[in-house]
Design a protein around this motif. Structure first.
Motif, PDB file in Angstrom:
ATOM      1  N   PHE A 268     -29.482  16.703  -6.970  1.00  0.00           N
ATOM      2  CA  PHE A 268     -30.369  17.843  -6.735  1.00  0.00           C
ATOM      3  C   PHE A 268     -29.581  19.130  -6.523  1.00  0.00           C
ATOM      4  O   PHE A 268     -29.933  20.186  -7.058  1.00  0.00           O
ATOM      5  N   MET A 269     -28.515  19.050  -5.763  1.00  0.00           N
ATOM      6  CA  MET A 269     -27.729  20.253  -5.485  1.00  0.00           C
ATOM      7  C   MET A 269     -27.043  20.772  -6.744  1.00  0.00           C
ATOM      8  O   MET A 269     -27.083  21.967  -7.051  1.00  0.00           O
ATOM      9  N   THR A 270     -26.427  19.857  -7.513  1.00  0.00           N
ATOM     10  CA  THR A 270     -25.662  20.285  -8.683  1.00  0.00           C
ATOM     11  C   THR A 270     -26.548  20.883  -9.756  1.00  0.00           C
ATOM     12  O   THR A 270     -26.281  21.967 -10.280  1.00  0.00           O
ATOM     13  N   TYR A 271     -27.631  20.184 -10.102  1.00  0.00           N
ATOM     14  CA  TYR A 271     -28.437  20.694 -11.212  1.00  0.00           C
ATOM     15  C   TYR A 271     -29.203  21.958 -10.842  1.00  0.00           C
ATOM     16  O   TYR A 271     -29.373  22.863 -11.660  1.00  0.00           O
ATOM     17  N   THR A 272     -29.666  22.056  -9.581  1.00  0.00           N
ATOM     18  CA  THR A 272     -30.403  23.256  -9.213  1.00  0.00           C
ATOM     19  C   THR A 272     -29.484  24.467  -9.083  1.00  0.00           C
ATOM     20  O   THR A 272     -29.846  25.559  -9.510  1.00  0.00           O
ATOM     21  N   LEU A 302     -30.504  16.898 -22.511  1.00  0.00           N
ATOM     22  CA  LEU A 302     -31.190  16.223 -21.411  1.00  0.00           C
ATOM     23  C   LEU A 302     -31.235  14.714 -21.625  1.00  0.00           C
ATOM     24  O   LEU A 302     -31.064  13.935 -20.679  1.00  0.00           O
ATOM     25  N   ALA A 303     -31.457  14.292 -22.868  1.00  0.00           N
ATOM     26  CA  ALA A 303     -31.468  12.856 -23.168  1.00  0.00           C
ATOM     27  C   ALA A 303     -30.102  12.232 -22.896  1.00  0.00           C
ATOM     28  O   ALA A 303     -30.004  11.130 -22.328  1.00  0.00           O
ATOM     29  N   VAL A 304     -29.049  12.928 -23.281  1.00  0.00           N
ATOM     30  CA  VAL A 304     -27.687  12.438 -23.030  1.00  0.00           C
ATOM     31  C   VAL A 304     -27.431  12.325 -21.526  1.00  0.00           C
ATOM     32  O   VAL A 304     -26.852  11.336 -21.046  1.00  0.00           O
ATOM     33  N   SER A 305     -27.869  13.325 -20.766  1.00  0.00           N
ATOM     34  CA  SER A 305     -27.623  13.301 -19.320  1.00  0.00           C
ATOM     35  C   SER A 305     -28.386  12.157 -18.648  1.00  0.00           C
ATOM     36  O   SER A 305     -27.857  11.488 -17.756  1.00  0.00           O
ATOM     37  N   MET A 306     -29.638  11.910 -19.074  1.00  0.00           N
ATOM     38  CA  MET A 306     -30.415  10.816 -18.492  1.00  0.00           C
ATOM     39  C   MET A 306     -29.756   9.457 -18.756  1.00  0.00           C
ATOM     40  O   MET A 306     -29.592   8.637 -17.851  1.00  0.00           O
ATOM     41  N   ALA A 316     -18.497  10.543 -13.978  1.00  0.00           N
ATOM     42  CA  ALA A 316     -19.259  11.368 -14.922  1.00  0.00           C
ATOM     43  C   ALA A 316     -20.555  11.901 -14.316  1.00  0.00           C
ATOM     44  O   ALA A 316     -21.230  12.730 -14.946  1.00  0.00           O
ATOM     45  N   PHE A 317     -20.900  11.471 -13.098  1.00  0.00           N
ATOM     46  CA  PHE A 317     -22.209  11.808 -12.542  1.00  0.00           C
ATOM     47  C   PHE A 317     -22.380  13.315 -12.348  1.00  0.00           C
ATOM     48  O   PHE A 317     -23.380  13.900 -12.796  1.00  0.00           O
ATOM     49  N   ILE A 318     -21.418  13.961 -11.698  1.00  0.00           N
ATOM     50  CA  ILE A 318     -21.543  15.402 -11.436  1.00  0.00           C
ATOM     51  C   ILE A 318     -21.559  16.208 -12.737  1.00  0.00           C
ATOM     52  O   ILE A 318     -22.412  17.101 -12.899  1.00  0.00           O
ATOM     53  N   PRO A 319     -20.641  15.956 -13.701  1.00  0.00           N
ATOM     54  CA  PRO A 319     -20.740  16.701 -14.972  1.00  0.00           C
ATOM     55  C   PRO A 319     -22.077  16.493 -15.686  1.00  0.00           C
ATOM     56  O   PRO A 319     -22.615  17.434 -16.278  1.00  0.00           O
ATOM     57  N   LEU A 320     -22.638  15.272 -15.619  1.00  0.00           N
ATOM     58  CA  LEU A 320     -23.933  15.032 -16.251  1.00  0.00           C
ATOM     59  C   LEU A 320     -25.046  15.779 -15.525  1.00  0.00           C
ATOM     60  O   LEU A 320     -25.990  16.265 -16.162  1.00  0.00           O
ATOM     61  N   CYS A 321     -24.938  15.880 -14.206  1.00  0.00           N
ATOM     62  CA  CYS A 321     -25.913  16.667 -13.444  1.00  0.00           C
ATOM     63  C   CYS A 321     -25.853  18.139 -13.853  1.00  0.00           C
ATOM     64  O   CYS A 321     -26.884  18.813 -13.975  1.00  0.00           O
ATOM     65  N   ALA A 322     -24.635  18.636 -14.061  1.00  0.00           N
ATOM     66  CA  ALA A 322     -24.481  20.025 -14.498  1.00  0.00           C
ATOM     67  C   ALA A 322     -25.056  20.236 -15.900  1.00  0.00           C
ATOM     68  O   ALA A 322     -25.716  21.242 -16.175  1.00  0.00           O
ATOM     69  N   LEU A 323     -24.811  19.264 -16.803  1.00  0.00           N
ATOM     70  CA  LEU A 323     -25.393  19.337 -18.147  1.00  0.00           C
ATOM     71  C   LEU A 323     -26.915  19.343 -18.065  1.00  0.00           C
ATOM     72  O   LEU A 323     -27.584  20.127 -18.771  1.00  0.00           O
ATOM     73  N   TYR A 324     -27.467  18.507 -17.218  1.00  0.00           N
ATOM     74  CA  TYR A 324     -28.910  18.468 -17.001  1.00  0.00           C
ATOM     75  C   TYR A 324     -29.415  19.841 -16.557  1.00  0.00           C
ATOM     76  O   TYR A 324     -30.432  20.346 -17.060  1.00  0.00           O
ATOM     77  N   GLY A 325     -28.706  20.459 -15.619  1.00  0.00           N
ATOM     78  CA  GLY A 325     -29.114  21.764 -15.111  1.00  0.00           C
ATOM     79  C   GLY A 325     -29.046  22.854 -16.160  1.00  0.00           C
ATOM     80  O   GLY A 325     -29.933  23.707 -16.246  1.00  0.00           O
ATOM     81  N   VAL A 326     -27.984  22.831 -16.980  1.00  0.00           N
ATOM     82  CA  VAL A 326     -27.846  23.840 -18.043  1.00  0.00           C
ATOM     83  C   VAL A 326     -29.000  23.726 -19.029  1.00  0.00           C
ATOM     84  O   VAL A 326     -29.659  24.717 -19.363  1.00  0.00           O
ATOM     85  N   CYS A 327     -29.259  22.526 -19.499  1.00  0.00           N
ATOM     86  CA  CYS A 327     -30.291  22.325 -20.527  1.00  0.00           C
ATOM     87  C   CYS A 327     -31.687  22.603 -19.990  1.00  0.00           C
ATOM     88  O   CYS A 327     -32.504  23.260 -20.652  1.00  0.00           O
ATOM     89  N   LEU A 328     -31.968  22.119 -18.790  1.00  0.00           N
ATOM     90  CA  LEU A 328     -33.283  22.359 -18.207  1.00  0.00           C
ATOM     91  C   LEU A 328     -33.470  23.835 -17.877  1.00  0.00           C
ATOM     92  O   LEU A 328     -34.569  24.381 -18.009  1.00  0.00           O
ATOM     93  N   GLY A 329     -32.383  24.484 -17.461  1.00  0.00           N
ATOM     94  CA  GLY A 329     -32.448  25.895 -17.106  1.00  0.00           C
ATOM     95  C   GLY A 329     -32.786  26.796 -18.269  1.00  0.00           C
ATOM     96  O   GLY A 329     -33.372  27.868 -18.096  1.00  0.00           O
ATOM     97  N   VAL A 330     -32.444  26.369 -19.465  1.00  0.00           N
ATOM     98  CA  VAL A 330     -32.735  27.165 -20.660  1.00  0.00           C
ATOM     99  C   VAL A 330     -34.047  26.735 -21.300  1.00  0.00           C
ATOM    100  O   VAL A 330     -34.825  27.563 -21.784  1.00  0.00           O
ATOM    101  N   MET A 385     -33.546   5.424 -19.051  1.00  0.00           N
ATOM    102  CA  MET A 385     -33.494   5.308 -20.507  1.00  0.00           C
ATOM    103  C   MET A 385     -34.839   5.697 -21.118  1.00  0.00           C
ATOM    104  O   MET A 385     -34.905   6.323 -22.188  1.00  0.00           O
ATOM    105  N   THR A 386     -35.915   5.353 -20.439  1.00  0.00           N
ATOM    106  CA  THR A 386     -37.243   5.782 -20.885  1.00  0.00           C
ATOM    107  C   THR A 386     -37.349   7.299 -20.838  1.00  0.00           C
ATOM    108  O   THR A 386     -37.911   7.934 -21.753  1.00  0.00           O
ATOM    109  N   ALA A 387     -36.807   7.903 -19.782  1.00  0.00           N
ATOM    110  CA  ALA A 387     -36.819   9.367 -19.671  1.00  0.00           C
ATOM    111  C   ALA A 387     -36.041  10.010 -20.813  1.00  0.00           C
ATOM    112  O   ALA A 387     -36.448  11.055 -21.349  1.00  0.00           O
ATOM    113  N   ALA A 388     -34.915   9.402 -21.207  1.00  0.00           N
ATOM    114  CA  ALA A 388     -34.118   9.941 -22.321  1.00  0.00           C
ATOM    115  C   ALA A 388     -34.920   9.931 -23.619  1.00  0.00           C
ATOM    116  O   ALA A 388     -34.877  10.890 -24.406  1.00  0.00           O
ATOM    117  N   LEU A 389     -35.652   8.846 -23.845  1.00  0.00           N
ATOM    118  CA  LEU A 389     -36.463   8.749 -25.053  1.00  0.00           C
ATOM    119  C   LEU A 389     -37.583   9.784 -25.048  1.00  0.00           C
ATOM    120  O   LEU A 389     -37.841  10.448 -26.060  1.00  0.00           O
TER     121      LEU A 389
END
Length: 416
Positions: A268-272, A302-306, A316-330, A385-389
């Motif tokens: 929550f902290m990283t992606y927000t 977002l699919a890759v991060s999920m 890889a958890f923190i970098p994936l959280c950051a990727l999630y935040g970048v993609c969702l933010g845009v 994995m369902t969320a990624a799909l």
């Protein structure tokens, strides 16, 4: 283009450029920040239900109860409240939500526990539908033309900031306050500043967004026509699928972390924080981005991060959280601004509330999907994995809308 002053309604002297940071925009921002904390604190709701012995299927139902009522009540709220003063309904919604949060410590176990919690969630859903309808309608009128993506990007921080603060703070407070029900109760205190902000907002909230029945052309048929003939169905589906993914991530992240060993508060902290930085420093560029290229790329990210959070090593958890935040933010502001820009002045409030309906539907469907996946024995990795799909489908709907527009343009040229 009309120029507004600090309240967002009167001309500014000297013909200065209109600022998005009007007084009313800032007040709505702060009030929404308080109210959205009521939603953010439910990050631990699923784990609390598991702890008190509620079965996985029922946990999904209880999580979705609130958004079922939001989905059912928002159409009526949109049609009635846009024609009337929103001051009293908004105040009642805040009071009802705070009262429900205060009631959690008084819950007792027993055969009626699930029914009581379902009723509380349903009542809070009614309050949330009234609240969000009023705020969305007033917000749209505060955003200057040409700054739609920036406006939605900045206002979306009212949902992001609680998710960057409440889970991290809540994990430290849970042992001190005595558990999740007491954490919910303490959150109700945020209703006090939210009610105080209604006072300066009162003049704006009393102004109807639509003409009263019989005083203009925007009646029930016109509202239905605005929804069914907007040409935005693919965009609404893109909003629905991406938002289902976000609810799966929010509500089931703490469960996933029990399998992977990661810390939910770090997600929550990283992606927000990532999203906040992008929207604060990059929001001025959002209106220039090629939406039909960027949205599918963000959906893929977002699919890759999920999938990565479910299966990759802990480093890889923190970098994936950051990727999630970048993609969702845009992605969100681009979808919201697409709906805004492709609406007329008469349909903008209605179409924006239809967009909110897709988010309500996702709040209902996401927990049901997650609960069903767990009930099938696929655990929390299966949920992600369902969320990624599902979020991959969001990018597909955006591409489908682009194809539809291209075919329509080709037909118009052939007809000319």
């Amino acid at each position: 283009m009309p120029i507004f002053g600090p309240s967002g309604r009167h001309p500014m002297p000297g013909g200065e450029s209109q600022s998005i940071f009007s007084r009313d925009f800032i007040l709505l921002f702060c009030m929404s920040l308080c109210n959205n904390s009521y939603i953010a604190v439910y990050y631990c709701f699923e784990q609390w239900l598991e702890g008190v012995g509620v079965a996985a299927g029922w946990r999904g139902i209880l999580l979705s109860c609130m958004f079922v009522m939001v989905l059912l009540c928002r159409p009526l709220a949109s049609f009635t409240l846009l024609k009337r003063s929103k001051l009293v309904p908004l105040g009642c919604a805040i009071i009802l939500s705070s009262s429900i949060m205060l009631a959690y410590p008084f819950l007792a176990g027993g055969p009626h526990f699930v029914g009581i919690v379902a009723g509380m969630r349903a009542l809070q859903g009614v309050a949330l539908s009234v609240y969000s309808t009023c705020v969305t309608a007033v917000l749209v009128s505060c955003i200057p033309k040409g700054q739609s993506a920036r406006g939605f990007a900045l206002f979306s921080l009212t949902l992001l900031l609680p998710y960057s603060i409440i889970p991290a703070l809540g994990e430290h407070l849970l042992p001190l306050v005595g558990g999740e029900p007491y954490l919910f109760a303490w959150t109700s205190l945020l209703g006090i500043p939210a009610l105080c902000m209604l006072i300066p907002l009162a003049p704006r909230l009393r102004i109807p967004e639509l003409p009263a029945a019989g005083s203009g052309s925007m009646n029930g048929k016109a509202v239905l026509h605005a929804v069914t003939h907007s040409g935005l169905s693919c965009i609404y589906l893109a909003c629905l699928t991406f938002s289902i993914m976000t609810w799966l991530a929010i509500l089931f992240m703490k469960g996933l972390c029990t399998l992977t060993g990661a810390q939910a508060q770090n997600f929550f902290m990283t992606y927000t924080v990532t999203m906040i930085l992008i929207r604060l420093f990059g929001s001025h560029m959002f209106d220039t981005l090629p939406r039909y290229r960027v949205v599918p790329l963000c959906a893929l990210g977002l699919a890759v991060s999920m999938a990565g959070m479910a299966w990759l090593p802990s480093w890889a958890f923190i970098p994936l959280c950051a990727l999630y935040g970048v993609c969702l933010g845009v992605l969100y502001p681009l979808l919201a601004s697409t709906i805004y820009d492709r609406s007329t002045d008469a349909t903008r409030s209605i179409n924006s509330n239809v967009m909110m309906l897709t988010f309500d539907a996702s709040g209902m469907l996401g927990p049901l999907v997650g609960g069903a996946v767990i009930q099938l024995g696929l655990d929390y990795r299966g949920v992600f994995m369902t969320a990624a799909l599902i979020v991959s489908m969001s990018g597909g709907f955006m591409l489908l809308d682009r194809l539809r527009l291209a075919l329509e343009e080709r037909r118009q040229r052939a007809g000319a």
